[in-house]
Design a protein around this motif. Structure first.
Motif, mmCIF file in Angstrom:
data_model
loop_
_atom_site.group_PDB
_atom_site.id
_atom_site.type_symbol
_atom_site.label_atom_id
_atom_site.label_comp_id
_atom_site.label_asym_id
_atom_site.label_seq_id
_atom_site.Cartn_x
_atom_site.Cartn_y
_atom_site.Cartn_z
ATOM 1 N N VAL A 92 0.733 -1.096 -0.072
ATOM 2 C CA VAL A 92 0.035 0.010 -0.076
ATOM 3 C C VAL A 92 0.969 1.202 -0.006
ATOM 4 C CG1 VAL A 92 -1.493 1.189 1.351
ATOM 5 C CG2 VAL A 92 -1.955 -1.061 0.968
ATOM 6 N N LEU A 93 1.999 1.210 0.668
ATOM 7 C CA LEU A 93 2.777 2.478 0.727
ATOM 8 C C LEU A 93 3.342 2.642 -0.443
ATOM 9 C CD1 LEU A 93 4.586 2.162 4.334
ATOM 10 C CD2 LEU A 93 2.843 3.461 3.679
ATOM 11 N N ALA A 94 3.932 1.437 -1.312
ATOM 12 C CA ALA A 94 4.435 1.484 -2.556
ATOM 13 C C ALA A 94 3.876 2.108 -3.371
ATOM 14 C CB ALA A 94 5.076 0.116 -2.724
ATOM 15 N N ALA A 95 2.272 1.382 -3.549
ATOM 16 C CA ALA A 95 1.621 1.833 -4.690
ATOM 17 C C ALA A 95 1.221 3.416 -4.332
ATOM 18 C CB ALA A 95 0.085 1.053 -4.585
ATOM 19 N N ARG A 96 1.251 3.686 -3.194
ATOM 20 C CA ARG A 96 0.668 5.232 -2.923
ATOM 21 C C ARG A 96 1.858 6.101 -3.161
ATOM 22 N NH1 ARG A 96 -3.895 5.652 -0.890
ATOM 23 N NH2 ARG A 96 -4.785 4.588 0.853
ATOM 24 N N ALA A 97 3.177 5.846 -2.950
ATOM 25 C CA ALA A 97 4.358 6.488 -3.309
ATOM 26 C C ALA A 97 4.480 6.406 -4.968
ATOM 27 C CB ALA A 97 5.483 5.714 -2.681
ATOM 28 N N ALA A 98 4.334 5.490 -5.561
ATOM 29 C CA ALA A 98 4.351 5.286 -6.900
ATOM 30 C C ALA A 98 3.321 6.238 -7.849
ATOM 31 C CB ALA A 98 4.364 4.002 -7.429
ATOM 32 N N CYS A 99 2.034 6.132 -7.024
ATOM 33 C CA CYS A 99 1.007 7.058 -7.574
ATOM 34 C C CYS A 99 1.503 8.787 -7.448
ATOM 35 C CB CYS A 99 -0.204 6.783 -6.980
ATOM 36 S SG CYS A 99 -0.905 5.209 -7.608
ATOM 37 N N ALA A 100 2.323 9.053 -6.332
ATOM 38 C CA ALA A 100 2.235 10.383 -5.876
ATOM 39 C C ALA A 100 3.497 10.462 -7.040
ATOM 40 C CB ALA A 100 2.952 10.485 -4.607
ATOM 41 N N ALA A 101 4.267 9.749 -7.166
ATOM 42 C CA ALA A 101 5.282 10.141 -8.327
ATOM 43 C C ALA A 101 4.825 10.098 -9.664
ATOM 44 C CB ALA A 101 6.436 8.982 -8.259
ATOM 45 N N GLY A 102 3.392 9.959 -9.856
ATOM 46 C CA GLY A 102 3.012 10.138 -11.373
ATOM 47 C C GLY A 102 2.670 8.855 -12.018
ATOM 48 N N ILE A 103 3.010 7.383 -11.274
ATOM 49 C CA ILE A 103 3.086 6.190 -12.272
ATOM 50 C C ILE A 103 1.801 6.003 -13.021
ATOM 51 C CG2 ILE A 103 2.618 4.666 -10.476
ATOM 52 C CD1 ILE A 103 5.218 3.245 -11.507
ATOM 53 N N VAL A 104 1.741 5.592 -13.870
ATOM 54 C CA VAL A 104 0.444 4.783 -14.483
ATOM 55 C C VAL A 104 0.310 3.300 -14.237
ATOM 56 C CG1 VAL A 104 -0.986 4.807 -16.577
ATOM 57 C CG2 VAL A 104 0.332 6.719 -16.332
ATOM 58 N N LEU A 105 -0.379 2.878 -13.422
ATOM 59 C CA LEU A 105 -0.688 1.526 -13.057
ATOM 60 C C LEU A 105 -1.439 0.793 -14.144
ATOM 61 C CD1 LEU A 105 -0.540 1.650 -9.402
ATOM 62 C CD2 LEU A 105 1.338 1.345 -10.895
ATOM 63 N N LEU A 106 -1.352 -0.138 -14.557
ATOM 64 C CA LEU A 106 -2.497 -1.094 -15.122
ATOM 65 C C LEU A 106 -3.977 -0.952 -14.503
ATOM 66 C CD1 LEU A 106 -2.508 -2.966 -17.921
ATOM 67 C CD2 LEU A 106 -2.700 -4.824 -16.101
ATOM 68 N N PRO A 107 -4.706 -0.444 -15.060
ATOM 69 C CA PRO A 107 -6.003 -0.389 -14.465
ATOM 70 C C PRO A 107 -6.847 -1.731 -14.145
ATOM 71 C CG PRO A 107 -6.397 0.349 -16.693
ATOM 72 C CD PRO A 107 -4.878 0.178 -16.789
ATOM 73 N N ILE A 108 -7.224 -1.954 -13.045
ATOM 74 C CA ILE A 108 -8.112 -3.314 -12.773
ATOM 75 C C ILE A 108 -9.458 -2.915 -12.516
ATOM 76 C CG2 ILE A 108 -7.942 -5.126 -11.174
ATOM 77 C CD1 ILE A 108 -5.501 -5.046 -12.724
ATOM 78 N N PRO A 109 -10.417 -3.828 -13.295
ATOM 79 C CA PRO A 109 -11.719 -3.453 -13.211
ATOM 80 C C PRO A 109 -12.655 -3.482 -11.864
ATOM 81 C CG PRO A 109 -11.017 -5.253 -14.772
ATOM 82 C CD PRO A 109 -9.950 -4.994 -14.054
ATOM 83 N N GLN A 110 -13.306 -2.739 -11.649
ATOM 84 C CA GLN A 110 -14.254 -2.726 -10.795
ATOM 85 C C GLN A 110 -14.747 -4.240 -10.533
ATOM 86 O OE1 GLN A 110 -15.311 -0.726 -8.149
ATOM 87 N NE2 GLN A 110 -16.519 -2.265 -7.529
ATOM 88 N N ASN A 111 -15.286 -4.620 -11.631
ATOM 89 C CA ASN A 111 -15.772 -6.077 -11.361
ATOM 90 C C ASN A 111 -14.881 -7.127 -10.652
ATOM 91 O OD1 ASN A 111 -17.943 -5.114 -12.855
ATOM 92 N ND2 ASN A 111 -17.157 -5.836 -14.793
ATOM 93 N N TYR A 112 -13.533 -6.926 -10.674
ATOM 94 C CA TYR A 112 -12.557 -7.775 -10.084
ATOM 95 C C TYR A 112 -12.697 -7.691 -8.784
ATOM 96 C CZ TYR A 112 -8.302 -9.162 -8.499
ATOM 97 O OH TYR A 112 -7.022 -9.715 -7.582
#
Lengths: 624, 624
Positions: B523-543
Motif C-alpha cells: 500500500v505504501l509502495a503503490a501510494r508513493a508510486a502514484c504520488a510520483a505520477g506512475i500509470v498503473l494497469l487499471p484493474i476493473p471494478q468487477n474484479y
C-alpha cells in the motif's frame, strides 16, 4: 429454437464477444464469470449493451462448490451466492448455473443436496433468480445427469431446475435417452458441445478439446432428439472450451457456432416439433435466425472440375499435356482455359492470380439440384463467392469452404453447360491419345489449422460427405493430420491435410496440394507419360525393397513399379497403384489406379512422397 | 556410457539426422525403418556415411507382429524377417528390435512366444544378427517388461535378448526395480524416454508426447539406476516420438537429446559404476562424450540483476524512478546503466539493441561458486555467450537459456564486484527515498513453444531449480501455459510462459514479459508510486466485487485495493498483493508483497491482467 452461446467460446474482450454473438445472429448469451470480472464495463453497462444488440442474457455461470458440504461451508455458499445474486440483478441475468461440487463436497447424500439447493433456491427467489443444477462429469459425488435431475426433483423447488450439458453426459458414455422422460418445466437450460474421440482424462478433454456440435464424434444429435422429445422449449446454447477457438478470430468463431446449431436443427428429426412448440417460460422470445428446415442435401455425383489459379505457368500446361490432357479452349470473357481428359476437367484461371505458382482455387461439385445445394450452403452461413458473368453465360453459384476454396455447384451430367463457354483458339495441338485418365478421383487441400474444425462440419453439412477417422502422417518436417471426406458412393472425395504449426526455427518445406486422377491402367499411363517426357517424383529403391518384404510381391512386378516410380498399397478389399508428378509451385498431380474395392489413398506411401518432395524442395536443381 | 539416439526423434531427411547426431556427439544411432525407406541412399551408403561420421548403428527398428501367431502367420514372420536380415547386413546393423505383437497375436502363451522367438533367433544367427524383444505398453498379450524378459529367458537363445524402454515400462506404472536382478548379458538394448504427466491413452501419449529424460515427469532416473545396477553396459539410447521435435531444427534437437543423457548420468547415483565397467560385448566402443561427473550444482541464492535491452527508452527510466529506483551509474566501457533499490538491480543495456522497446535480455544468478556453475552449464552443452571485457573488469561467464536469455553466474554476496564498473555521471538526481522494494522476486520470460521442453531440463540441471506443475492461464487471445521454476528456498524464481501458437487470422496482442519486485508494504509502495505520477494497469471494478465474494474481505480493504489497482490472492499459507505498471514495449514491472508463507504468483489475477493489457494494446492512446 432459440440460440445462445457462452462467452467463453470466443476470443477477445467481453465487448468483442457480445458484438460477435449479435453479428452472427444468436438470440442470447451465457455470461462466463471470468469474462465479466476481466471487463471494465459495469454489469449495468453490459446489460445495456446486450439490450442494444438484441441479445438476452440467458445464463450467468458458473457457481461452484455449492452443495453436499458441511453446514459451515454452506453458510459460505449462501454468502457467496448473495454477492452473485446482487450482481446478476445488475446484469439482468435471471438464471445461474450451479455446478455439482468438485472440490469441497464431503457428504454423499441426495437429500442433503436437495435441501441445500432448496435453501439456495429460497435465497435466489428473493432476487427473481432461478438455479440450473448441472452434473459435471468430474463432480465429486454428482457426475451423472440422472442423479442431478433426481436431486432437482427431490428439491421440488420452483427456482431449482436441471441444466443439461451434452459434453458432461456423453463424455462419460451416459445414455441420454432418459432426458425424453424429464418434465420439461424442470429442465432450465441446455448446453451443447461436441468433442473428437480422444482417449484422455475427461477434465483435460473438456477444457481443451470441445468443439461445436457436428464437428466432433459425440452423439449430440441423439441427445438433442431426447431433449426435444421431453418438450423442452428453452434456449439451445453452446458452451465450448477449445484452445484454438480461444485464439481465433472472434466473429468467425461465432458464425461457426451458429452454423453448428443450424446444421443440428436440420439433422435432428425432432427440430420441427421444437420449432412449432409454444414457448413455456415468459421470457422466451422468438428466435431471430428463423431456424427452419433447410433444402435437403443433394448428394454430389462427381468432382466436375478442379480449378487451379496461376498468373501463367508453362510448366503446368506441359505436365498436363504429358499426362494426356487436351486443351479444350479459352473462356469467352475471362483469362481462363479448360483442359480435359475423360471426365477429368482442369481449369486454369489467371484472373486475379497473385503468383505464377499454381494452387487449387476452386472445385466443381456436380449435384442434381444446384440451386437447392447452393441455398442450403448459404443457409448454413457459407460465404457466397461474388462472381460476374455475362447474361449469355451459365449462372454458377459458389460458396467458400473454410479454407477459402471456392465450391461451385454444377448440374450433374456428362456435358456441363459452362464448358460451352470455352472456345478453341485454333492453336496447333497435335494428337491427344490420352493416358486412360477417366475422372478426378480426389483432391487434396491443405487446411489452416485454425479452421479444420469448421471444415469437419462444412463438408458433411453442405455437401453430404462423410468424415473418416483422422490419420497422422509423418513427414520430414512434422506430422500432417489427414482428414478424408467422402460421399457414400465415393464419387466425390476430398482429403484435408492440416500441416504442422510451423514457427520459429522450424525447417521450411513446401507442402503442396494435389489433384488425383483415376486411370484405367497405371502401367500404361506411366509409360505413356514417361514417353512424353514427364518428370515423376523419384521413389527410393529402399521403398521397393520394403514392398517385397511387406506384400511378398514378385520381383518382376516390383521391378516394373520401381522403373516407373509407381507406389503400391493393398488392403483386404483391393489394390492401389499411383505415381506423382514433380511439384509445380504448390501443386502436384497424382495418377492412380484402384483395383477391386480399395477405398483408401495409399497413406502408407505419403511419408515417402513427402520426404522426396522435401529433399527436392531444398535442391530444386535436381528436380529438373 | 555409450550414447545413441533413434532417428525418429529428429526432423528432416535420414542424411540430416545422421549429420546432426554426429555433430551433437552421439556414439551411435538407431535407424528407424521409415527413415531408411524414405531415403534415396542405399543401405550400403548409409553404412558408409555412419562410418565416416563415427556413428555405430546400434539398432534397426521396428520389426512388428512377429510372435504369438498361428503357424501360417509365423511363416510370414520368417519371410518378412528374411528380407530385413538381408537389409541389415547391407546396413551393417547387428541388432533388430522386435516389438511384442499388437495386431496379429491370437495365442496367449509364453512357451509359444519363446519358441517363435527362438526360431526367429535361429534365422537371425545366420546373418550375424541378434534380436531385442520389447514389451510395448499396448502389446496384445505381452505389455509388461517382466513378462517379455521371462519369455527371453524361456527362449534361452543366444541371439534373443530383452530391449528395455523406459516409456513402455513407466507409462503403465510398472516398477522398474526388477531390472536390477536381470542378467545383464540378456539385456540387449536400453531405450530411454520421458513424458509429461498426461491423463491420456498410452498409445497417443507415446506417439506424440514423449520428451527427453528429465524434461518430463516419469521416474526415468529410478529406472536407469536399476539398469546400471544390473550391470548392463550397452548403449543408452533415446527414442522419442514428439510432435514438436518432428518439426524443430534437427541439430538443436540432437544437442538437447545428448544434454538429457549427460544430465541423467550426472543425476543417477550409479553413473560412475557404469562408466568404469568393462564393456561386455565386443562391438562396444568407448563413448566419445566422455561422460564423467559434472561439478555439483551450486544452489543459486538470488537473482542479482535483470538486464533489459533497449536502444534507449525514457519511458522505462521514468517508470523506474517512479518506482523509487535510483540511477547508480553508467558502465565504464559500455552503453549500459545500472538502477538499484535495495538488492533489486536493473541493468539497461543499449549494446546491439535492435529496438527502443525494452525486453529482458539477461539475468544475473548469484551462486557460491560461479566458475563451477559455468563449467557445469557448459558441460551440459549450454551455449556460451561471447563477451568482451577489459582486463580490469570483472570476468563474468554467461550461458544462453533455451529462449536466448543470457544467464550470468555471479558471486553470491551483497556487493557485486561488477557493480563497481558503473560510475555515476553526476547528473542531478534529486531524492530517492525508495518504495521499500527489496529484491527481484521473480522474472517472467516468454518462451518459444518449440523450446519449452529444453527449458524444463535447463533450469533444473544447470541452475538447480525445481519445476512446478504447469498451469494454463486463460488470456483473451488464447491459453498461456505457465511453468514456474524455483530454487528450494524460493530465493530464485523464474516463470516461463508459453504463449499460444498464433497464426493466420488470430488477433494479435502484445505478450509482455515482466520483472517482479518484492516490497515491504504494497500500500505504501503503490501510494508513493502514484504520488510520483506512475500509470498503473487499471484493474476493473468487477474484479474487486468478485474479491469480496471470493474472500469475504471487508469493504474498506477492498476499497483501498481498488483505489490503488492492487490485486489480491490468498491461500492456506498467506496472502499476495501486487500491482502492475503499464506496459513499456514488451515489458512491464510488477511490485508485490508476500504475507506469511504464500509461495504462488497470483495466477488467478493473470487473466484479468492479460485482458487489461490486451484492451490497452488495441487502444494505446488510452494508456498514456
Amino acid at each position: 429454437m432459440r440460440t445462445a452461446i457462452a462467452t467463453v467460446c470466443l476470443s477477445g474482450t467481453l465487448e468483442d464477444k457480445l458484438d460477435a454473438c449479435a453479428a452472427a445472429g444468436f438470440d442470447g448469451v451465457e455470461i462466463f464469470e471470468n469474462d465479466l470480472i476481466a471487463s471494465p464495463s459495469r454489469p449495468e453497462d453490459v446489460a445495456a449493451r446486450c439490450a442494444d444488440l438484441g441479445l438476452s442474457i440467458d445464463l450467468y455461470q458458473p457457481f461452484r462448490d455449492a452443495d453436499l458440504v458441511t453446514d459451515d461451508r454452506f453458510a459460505d455458499t449462501l454468502r457467496r451466492a448473495g454477492h452473485k445474486f446482487a450482481l446478476m440483478e445488475r446484469l439482468g441475468a435471471r438464471l445461474l448455473l450451479v455446478c455439482s461440487n468438485v472440490a469441497t463436497a464431503t457428504i454423499d447424500d441426495d437429500d442433503l443436496a436437495a435441501e441445500q439447493l432448496s435453501a439456495l433456491g429460497d435465497a435466489a427467489t428473493g432476487h427473481g433468480i432461478r438455479l440450473a443444477y448441472e452434473a459435471l462429469a468430474w463432480g465429486r459425488y454428482v457426475n451423472d445427469y440422472r442423479r442431478a435431475h433426481r436431486i432437482v426433483e427431490l428439491a421440488g423447488h420452483p427456482a431449482v431446475g436441471t441444466c443439461l450439458d451434452s459434453f458432461h453426459i456423453l463424455s462419460r458414455g451416459h445414455d441420454p435417452a432418459a432426458i425424453a422422460g424429464f418434465d420439461p418445466e424442470r429442465i432450465f437450460f441446455l448446453q451443447l458441445a461436441d468433442a473428437p474421440a480422444l482417449g484422455m482424462d475427461v477434465l483435460s478433454w473438456s477444457r481443451h478439446h470441445r468443439v461445436f456440435p457436428g464437428e466432433g464424434d459425440l452423439p449430440v444429435v441423439a441427445l438433442f432428439d431426447a431433449v426435444v422429445a421431453s418438450g423442452y422449449a428453452g434456449p439451445v446454447s453452446l458452451e465450448i472450451f477449445n484452445d484454438v477457438f480461444r485464439q481465433s478470430e472472434t466473429r468467425r468463431t461465432a458464425v461457426a457456432g451458429l452454423r453448428s446449431l443450424i446444421a443440428l436443427a436440420d439433422t435432428t428429426a425432432g427440430h420441427r416439433a421444437a420449432a412449432t412448440r409454444t414457448p413455456g417460460a415468459g421470457d422466451v422470445r422468438p428466435d431471430r435466425v428463423g431456424l427452419t428446415a433447410l433444402p435437403a442435401v443433394t448428394p454430389p455425383t462427381a468432382l466436375g472440375f478442379a480449378e487451379v489459379k496461376t498468373s501463367g505457368n508453362d510448366h503446368l500446361e506441359r505436365v498436363l499435356r504429358q499426362l494426356g490432357f487436351g486443351y479444350v479452349g479459352t473462356h469467352q470473357s475471362k483469362p481462363v482455359t479448360l483442359w480435359q481428359q475423360g471426365d477429368a476437367r482442369i481449369v486454369i484461371n489467371a484472373q486475379d492470380a497473385a503468383s505464377a505458382d499454381p494452387l487449387i482455387s476452386a472445385l466443381g461439385v456436380d449435384v442434381r439440384r444446384p440451386i437447392d445445394a447452393a441455398d442450403r450452403a448459404h443457409r448454413l452461413l457459407a460465404e457466397a463467392v461474388p462472381r460476374t458473368q455475362r447474361v449469355d453465360e451459365e449462372a454458377l453459384t459458389a460458396v467458400r469452404a473454410p479454407d477459402g476454396t471456392e465450391i461451385f455447384f454444377c448440374q450433374s451430367g456428362t456435358a456441363p453447360a459452362w464448358a460451352a463457354e470455352f472456345h478453341h483458339d485454333g492453336r496447333s495441338e497435335g494428337e491427344h491419345p490420352g493416358l486412360g485418365i477417366r475422372r478426378i478421383d480426389h483432391v487434396n487441400l491443405v487446411q489452416p489449422w485454425q479452421h479444420i474444425d469448421e471444415a469437419r462440419l462444412f463438408y458433411p453439412s453442405a455437401l453430404g460427405l462423410t468424415r473418416w477417422p483422422t490419420l497422422d502422417v509423418a513427414g520430414p518436417t512434422g506430422l500432417v493430420q489427414s482428414q478424408v471426406m467422402s460421399s457414400d458412393d465415393a464419387s466425390v472425395r476430398v482429403v484435408l491435410n492440416v500441416n504442422p504449426r510451423v514457427g520459429g526455427d522450424a525447417p521450411s518445406a513446401s507442402r503442396p496440394e494435389h489433384i488425383a486422377l483415376a486411370c484405367d491402367d497405371i502401367v500404361l499411363a506411366a509409360r505413356a507419360a514417361c514417353a512424353a517426357g514427364i518428370v515423376l517424383l523419384p521413389i527410393p529403391q529402399n521403398y521397393y525393397d520394403d514392398l517385397q518384404a511387406r506384400f511378398g510381391l514378385d520381383e518382376k512386378t516390383v521391378a516394373q513399379l520401381r522403373e516407373l516410380n509407381v507406389c503400391y498399397d493393398r488392403d483386404e478389399h483391393g489394390e492401389f497403384l499411383h505415381f506423382y508428378t514433380e511439384t509445380i509451385g504448390e501443386l502436384y498431380l497424382e495418377v492412380l489406379e484402384r483395383r477391386g474395392d480399395y477405398r483408401g489413398f495409399g497413406a502408407a506411401d505419403a511419408p515417402v512422397r513427402m520426404a522426396a518432395q522435401f529433399a527436392l524442395s531444398r535442391a530444386p536443381a535436381a528436380a529438373t
